[in-house]
Design an enzyme around this catalytic site. Structure first.
Site, PDB file in Angstrom:
ATOM      1  CG  ASP A 111       4.855   5.311   6.883  1.00  0.00           C
ATOM      2  OD1 ASP A 111       5.328   5.364   5.732  1.00  0.00           O
ATOM      3  OD2 ASP A 111       3.731   5.748   7.193  1.00  0.00           O
TER       4      ASP A 111
HETATM    5  N1  URA Z   1      -0.065   3.757   4.982  1.00  0.00           N
HETATM    6  C1  URA Z   1       0.667   4.542   5.813  1.00  0.00           C
HETATM    7  O1  URA Z   1       0.265   5.643   6.144  1.00  0.00           O
HETATM    8  N2  URA Z   1       1.812   4.058   6.275  1.00  0.00           N
HETATM    9  C2  URA Z   1       2.295   2.829   5.979  1.00  0.00           C
HETATM   10  O2  URA Z   1       3.355   2.443   6.461  1.00  0.00           O
HETATM   11  C3  URA Z   1       1.518   2.036   5.116  1.00  0.00           C
HETATM   12  C4  URA Z   1       0.352   2.523   4.624  1.00  0.00           C
END
Ligand code: URA
Length: 237
Positions: A103
């Site tokens: 993310d």
């Molecule tokens: N899980 C999440 O919630 N975000 C990420 O970036 C990776 C795994």
């Protein structure tokens, strides 16, 4: 392989530019200038020198990055900086892409490559490649959460997760944990905590299969994988 193909792969410009380069005699193969683009070369065993510089041919590139927050795990984005924007332009000829996504507000280990086969191997749900995250959680994480993750939790869309291994590093108003999962659903770690009524306030990936985040890499920094790291990753060790 054709000499012009090798030069193109290594980023020596357009067809027209390459023709000019070859014509000028700047390309020397095993000590002899070669002017024909269609000449055959063995990219791994012939010595190809361009403008006095020896070409180190390779088809694939493998980059380990410590992704900072605020950049997008994509090759292009109209609005935001991407992880590709963090690489020097020299790498663009290889057309690297991120293996999976983190993310925008997640930090940590991100592999960038142009090796579709390895990427598939690491992301395929059938391969169960473990990914470990360090996270900070608003509120107390307890043994009940360990058990819940072990059994699998139900995400907001009804999906039942595979077992995850939760390790509590400290449990207080803000808890510090490590979670290992073998899947990669959208926002999975955040949604797993949501499923047990808790919120992730900081998230960082620290490993993917045998690959671990290099502590010497600051946020936004990267390096190529060592031969040993690549070997272990390819062999799923
Ligand atoms: N899980 C999440 O919630 N975000 C990420 O970036 C990776 C795994």
């Amino acid at each position: 392989m054709r000499l012009d193909k090798l030069l193109a792969n290594m980023g020596y410009g357009s067809r027209k530019e390459m023709k000019k380069l070859l014509k000028s005699g700047a390309v020397v193969v095993n000590g002899e200038p070669v002017k024909e683009g269609k000449a055959k070369v063995d990219p791994f065993n012939d010595e190809v020198v361009v403008n006095g510089e020896k070409i180190e041919y390779r088809e694939f590139i493998y980059i380990l990055m410590n992704k900072p927050q605020g950049v997008i795990s994509a090759t292009e984005d109209r609005q935001h900086e991407t992880v590709i924007d963090l690489l020097p332009v020299d790498y663009s000829v290889f057309e690297p892409f991120p293996v999976g996504r983190l993310d925008k507000d997640t930090e940590g280990l991100l592999l960038l490559t142009n090796d579709g086969q390895l990427s598939h191997q690491l992301l395929s749900p059938k391969k169960h490649v473990p990914k470990t995250y360090y996270a900070e959680i608003d509120g107390k994480v307890t043994d009940l959460d360990i058990q819940a993750f072990k059994n699998g939790v139900t995400l907001d869309d009804g999906y039942e997760t595979k077992p995850g291994e939760l390790v509590i590093l400290s449990s207080d108003e803000i808890s510090r944990i490590e979670l290992t999962i073998t899947e990669g659903k959208f926002h999975q770690v955040k949604r797993m905590f949501q499923a047990v009524g808790k919120e992730v306030t900081f998230l960082k990936r620290i490993s993917m299969g045998s690959l671990t985040l290099d502590p010497s890499l600051n946020l936004g920094e990267f390096r190529e994988l060592t031969a040993e790291e690549l070997d272990r990753l390819q062999n799923n060790e």
